[in-house]
Design a protein around this motif. Structure first.
Motif, mmCIF file in Angstrom:
data_model
loop_
_atom_site.group_PDB
_atom_site.id
_atom_site.type_symbol
_atom_site.label_atom_id
_atom_site.label_comp_id
_atom_site.label_asym_id
_atom_site.label_seq_id
_atom_site.Cartn_x
_atom_site.Cartn_y
_atom_site.Cartn_z
ATOM 1 N N GLY A 1 0.729 -1.177 0.129
ATOM 2 C CA GLY A 1 -0.005 0.087 0.164
ATOM 3 C C GLY A 1 0.885 1.378 -0.127
ATOM 4 O O GLY A 1 0.252 2.295 0.068
ATOM 5 N N SER A 2 2.261 1.286 -0.318
ATOM 6 C CA SER A 2 3.014 2.388 -0.410
ATOM 7 C C SER A 2 2.570 3.186 -1.808
ATOM 8 O O SER A 2 2.074 2.741 -2.550
ATOM 9 N N MET A 3 3.132 4.439 -1.626
ATOM 10 C CA MET A 3 2.970 5.183 -2.790
ATOM 11 C C MET A 3 3.854 4.592 -4.046
ATOM 12 O O MET A 3 2.871 4.640 -5.237
ATOM 13 N N LYS A 4 4.714 4.036 -3.917
ATOM 14 C CA LYS A 4 5.468 3.365 -4.723
ATOM 15 C C LYS A 4 4.708 2.410 -5.388
ATOM 16 O O LYS A 4 4.594 2.071 -6.541
ATOM 17 N N GLU A 5 3.816 1.687 -4.713
ATOM 18 C CA GLU A 5 3.134 0.406 -5.138
ATOM 19 C C GLU A 5 1.900 1.037 -5.926
ATOM 20 O O GLU A 5 1.661 0.494 -7.025
ATOM 21 N N TYR A 6 1.668 2.340 -5.702
ATOM 22 C CA TYR A 6 0.504 2.960 -6.368
ATOM 23 C C TYR A 6 1.051 3.630 -7.545
ATOM 24 O O TYR A 6 0.422 4.208 -8.232
ATOM 25 N N GLY A 7 2.271 3.778 -7.922
ATOM 26 C CA GLY A 7 2.741 4.300 -9.160
ATOM 27 C C GLY A 7 3.034 5.826 -8.641
ATOM 28 O O GLY A 7 2.954 6.344 -9.786
ATOM 29 N N ILE A 8 2.981 6.281 -7.628
ATOM 30 C CA ILE A 8 3.338 7.724 -7.306
ATOM 31 C C ILE A 8 4.635 7.860 -7.272
ATOM 32 O O ILE A 8 5.313 7.070 -6.404
ATOM 33 N N LYS A 9 5.085 8.999 -7.781
ATOM 34 C CA LYS A 9 6.547 9.043 -8.025
ATOM 35 C C LYS A 9 7.019 10.022 -6.732
ATOM 36 O O LYS A 9 6.208 10.586 -6.162
ATOM 37 N N PHE A 10 8.436 9.945 -6.537
ATOM 38 C CA PHE A 10 8.964 10.624 -5.137
ATOM 39 C C PHE A 10 10.196 11.346 -5.672
ATOM 40 O O PHE A 10 10.914 10.780 -6.482
ATOM 41 N N ALA A 11 10.498 12.631 -5.328
ATOM 42 C CA ALA A 11 11.645 13.310 -5.529
ATOM 43 C C ALA A 11 11.976 14.265 -4.474
ATOM 44 O O ALA A 11 10.910 14.593 -3.732
ATOM 45 N N TYR A 12 13.350 14.638 -4.241
ATOM 46 C CA TYR A 12 13.461 15.712 -2.891
ATOM 47 C C TYR A 12 14.864 16.244 -3.496
ATOM 48 O O TYR A 12 15.656 15.567 -4.279
ATOM 49 N N THR A 13 14.971 17.383 -2.760
ATOM 50 C CA THR A 13 16.336 18.233 -3.102
ATOM 51 C C THR A 13 16.911 18.356 -1.617
ATOM 52 O O THR A 13 16.266 18.711 -0.801
ATOM 53 N N PRO A 14 18.135 17.824 -1.457
ATOM 54 C CA PRO A 14 18.829 17.856 -0.434
ATOM 55 C C PRO A 14 19.085 19.248 0.156
ATOM 56 O O PRO A 14 18.958 20.239 -0.654
ATOM 57 N N LEU A 15 19.160 19.581 1.267
ATOM 58 C CA LEU A 15 19.269 21.025 1.729
ATOM 59 C C LEU A 15 20.785 21.481 1.498
ATOM 60 O O LEU A 15 21.788 20.490 1.511
ATOM 61 N N LYS A 16 21.037 22.565 1.307
ATOM 62 C CA LYS A 16 22.495 23.090 1.366
ATOM 63 C C LYS A 16 22.742 23.884 2.533
ATOM 64 O O LYS A 16 22.220 24.992 3.229
ATOM 65 N N ASP A 17 23.371 23.253 3.356
ATOM 66 C CA ASP A 17 23.966 23.846 4.695
ATOM 67 C C ASP A 17 22.793 23.929 5.790
ATOM 68 O O ASP A 17 22.741 25.187 6.461
ATOM 69 N N GLY A 18 21.905 22.968 5.403
ATOM 70 C CA GLY A 18 20.755 23.229 6.374
ATOM 71 C C GLY A 18 19.574 24.031 5.976
ATOM 72 O O GLY A 18 18.515 24.291 6.574
ATOM 73 N N LYS A 19 19.791 24.655 4.754
ATOM 74 C CA LYS A 19 18.681 25.776 4.220
ATOM 75 C C LYS A 19 18.402 25.043 2.874
ATOM 76 O O LYS A 19 18.934 24.216 2.192
ATOM 77 N N ILE A 20 17.290 25.667 2.544
ATOM 78 C CA ILE A 20 16.738 25.389 1.143
ATOM 79 C C ILE A 20 17.827 25.971 0.062
ATOM 80 O O ILE A 20 18.238 26.992 -0.030
ATOM 81 N N ASP A 21 18.009 24.927 -1.127
ATOM 82 C CA ASP A 21 18.776 25.177 -2.110
ATOM 83 C C ASP A 21 17.828 25.742 -3.202
ATOM 84 O O ASP A 21 17.315 24.907 -4.090
ATOM 85 N N TYR A 22 17.623 27.115 -3.393
ATOM 86 C CA TYR A 22 16.398 27.743 -4.248
ATOM 87 C C TYR A 22 16.816 27.586 -5.542
ATOM 88 O O TYR A 22 16.080 27.333 -6.338
ATOM 89 N N ASP A 23 18.323 27.558 -5.981
ATOM 90 C CA ASP A 23 18.512 27.241 -7.422
ATOM 91 C C ASP A 23 18.033 26.021 -7.760
ATOM 92 O O ASP A 23 17.449 25.851 -8.913
ATOM 93 N N VAL A 24 18.324 25.029 -6.983
ATOM 94 C CA VAL A 24 18.067 23.502 -7.239
ATOM 95 C C VAL A 24 16.506 23.453 -7.442
ATOM 96 O O VAL A 24 15.912 22.711 -8.144
ATOM 97 N N VAL A 25 15.907 23.648 -6.310
ATOM 98 C CA VAL A 25 14.558 23.508 -6.241
ATOM 99 C C VAL A 25 13.874 24.415 -7.385
ATOM 100 O O VAL A 25 12.812 23.881 -7.820
ATOM 101 N N GLY A 26 14.001 25.579 -7.800
ATOM 102 C CA GLY A 26 13.564 26.301 -8.858
ATOM 103 C C GLY A 26 13.534 25.500 -10.046
ATOM 104 O O GLY A 26 12.505 25.339 -10.920
ATOM 105 N N ALA A 27 14.665 25.105 -10.489
ATOM 106 C CA ALA A 27 15.128 24.243 -11.758
ATOM 107 C C ALA A 27 14.188 23.076 -11.802
ATOM 108 O O ALA A 27 13.591 22.744 -12.557
ATOM 109 N N LYS A 28 13.950 22.284 -10.656
ATOM 110 C CA LYS A 28 13.173 21.141 -10.379
ATOM 111 C C LYS A 28 11.767 21.460 -10.618
ATOM 112 O O LYS A 28 11.173 20.831 -11.486
#
Length: 420
Positions: free
Chosen positions: A134-161
């Motif tokens: 019953g996980s999202m993976k089993e239902y075909g829902i995809k997942f992505a994430y952007t690692p933090l940069k020094d504990g903060k949002i990496d806005y350049d990478v997030v914006g591009a994504k």
């Protein structure tokens, strides 16, 4: 008259006295936040004409539960949202988050965490780890994430994504640090994230995992355009009074989808008996600003005293507070276990037992946990836990009263640092 502090070594007494003087301005600031939030809660109980009959609850299908509907109106008002779902049938914050995400995502959609990898229980829901049906993976829902940069949002990478991946349906923001060592995000930081996402991907649903965060500040993420937000009734919002349950607040259409997911399409919010929970929900939410403030003051004291003992802590005692979680990093397995045991020894329940590292459902590593709480798993009550992996960080949270936290932490420091 004998004082509570006199049982401790003179050096520890001196350190506690120094801490008391040092943190006084921070505690006063917490009291101001408590007063502000308490006034808002009181105004809403008066506005909605809360009465004795609202506390009774319902049975069976739960049709025409006026007290339940009124409480959800109060939650929606407090968090400045269209609608709310506050139910004992949601058994945890993770259950509320799972309900919200499954209700908002379809096969082929992408769930995107802009705040880095989510914590262990959500990884199980997504299907990153474990092999659960019953996980999202089993239902075909995809997942992505952007690692933090020094504990903060990496806005350049997030914006591009956000610009490149048109399958992103939900952008998730985790307010608290979970089992990471980064700082929890303040509401001001979350406001910036929301504005950034809406400027690039206005159709995306912005979801907030707000567990541990409610009432620690005067504002909440939903004040600034978050579409859907989850929290637990046996964390901040239930003040240690609620014995189960969780809540969702947000856009009306998303709440209706979540209610269909939780119950069934058709009856949705119209069903769901509240039987023995309603009075506790009302009382707990009313007490939540005060109890949360007590826990935050306890976290400030914990950080200050342990800093004086030479421990590595996060956040620092004078840092802004946006949740209940206080991290102490031991860098050694046995030191972490010893301090966690000391917390257990200074709990009102099961003080006579030692916490034993063990495997736990939904976690990949052994967990050490101290929780002598009146409600099982209640982290608005004083507890500590953490996975036994580098850097051996113990997460201390909660406290129904500042007095208990102060006494318990001082005893724990004494047992850990002053006794052989």
């Amino acid at each position: 008259m004998e004082k509570w502090i006199e049982k401790f070594p003179q050096d520890l007494q001196q350190k506690v006295a120094e801490v008391d003087q040092m943190i006084a301005p921070q505690l006063a600031a917490v009291d101001e936040t408590v007063l502000y939030n308490q006034q808002r809660i009181l105004d809403l109980y008066r506005k909605h004409h809360v009465a004795e009959e609202d506390l009774v609850g319902s049975t069976g299908y739960g049709y025409d539960d006026l007290g339940r509907d009124k409480l959800e109106d109060i939650f929606a008002d407090y968090f400045k949202c269209d609608d709310a779902l506050v139910r004992p049938q949601m058994v945890s914050g993770t259950h509320a988050i799972s309900t919200a995400l499954f209700a908002s995502l379809m096969p082929g959609d992408t769930l995107y965490y802009m705040t880095g990898m989510p914590y262990d229980t959500i990884q199980q829901v997504i299907g990153i780890v474990g092999d659960n049906p019953g996980s999202m993976k089993e239902y075909g829902i995809k997942f992505a994430y952007t690692p933090l940069k020094d504990g903060k949002i990496d806005y350049d990478v997030v914006g591009a994504k956000l610009k490149q991946d048109k399958s992103i349906k939900v952008v998730a923001i985790q307010r608290s640090r979970g089992y990471a060592t980064r700082d929890s995000f303040t509401v001001a930081e979350i406001k910036e994230m929301i504005e950034f996402v809406k400027a690039i991907a206005p159709e995306a649903i912005i979801f907030i995992d707000n567990c541990y965060g409610e009432f620690t500040e005067k504002d909440e993420p939903t004040f600034y355009g978050a579409d859907l937000m989850a929290g637990s009734m046996y964390k901040n919002a239930g003040a240690g009074v609620a014995k189960s349950g969780a809540f969702l607040v947000g856009r009306h259409d998303l709440i209706m989808r979540a209610s269909s997911r939780l119950f069934a399409p058709g009856p949705g919010k119209g069903e769901g008996a509240t039987y023995g929970y309603q009075r506790d929900f009302y009382r707990g939410f009313f007490l939540a600003p005060h109890t949360t403030g007590e826990a935050v003051k306890g976290a400030i004291f914990t950080a200050a005293l342990l800093e004086k003992m030479g421990a590595e802590v996060s956040p620092k005692w004078d840092a802004p507070r946006t949740d209940l979680v206080q991290t102490v990093i031991f860098h050694e397995r046995e030191a972490m276990i010893k301090f966690c045991a000391s917390i257990q020894h200074n709990s009102p329940l099961n003080a006579f037992v030692d916490p034993i590292p063990s495997e736990m459902d939904n976690y990949e590593d052994e967990i050490i946990m101290a929780s002598g709480s009146f409600v099982e798993g209640s982290t608005i009550e004083l507890s500590s836990d953490g996975p036994l992996r580098e850097p051996y960080a113990l997460y201390i949270q909660g406290g129904l009263s500042y007095a208990h936290v102060k006494v318990a932490i001082t005893n724990a420091v004494n047992e850990t640092y002053y006794k052989a």
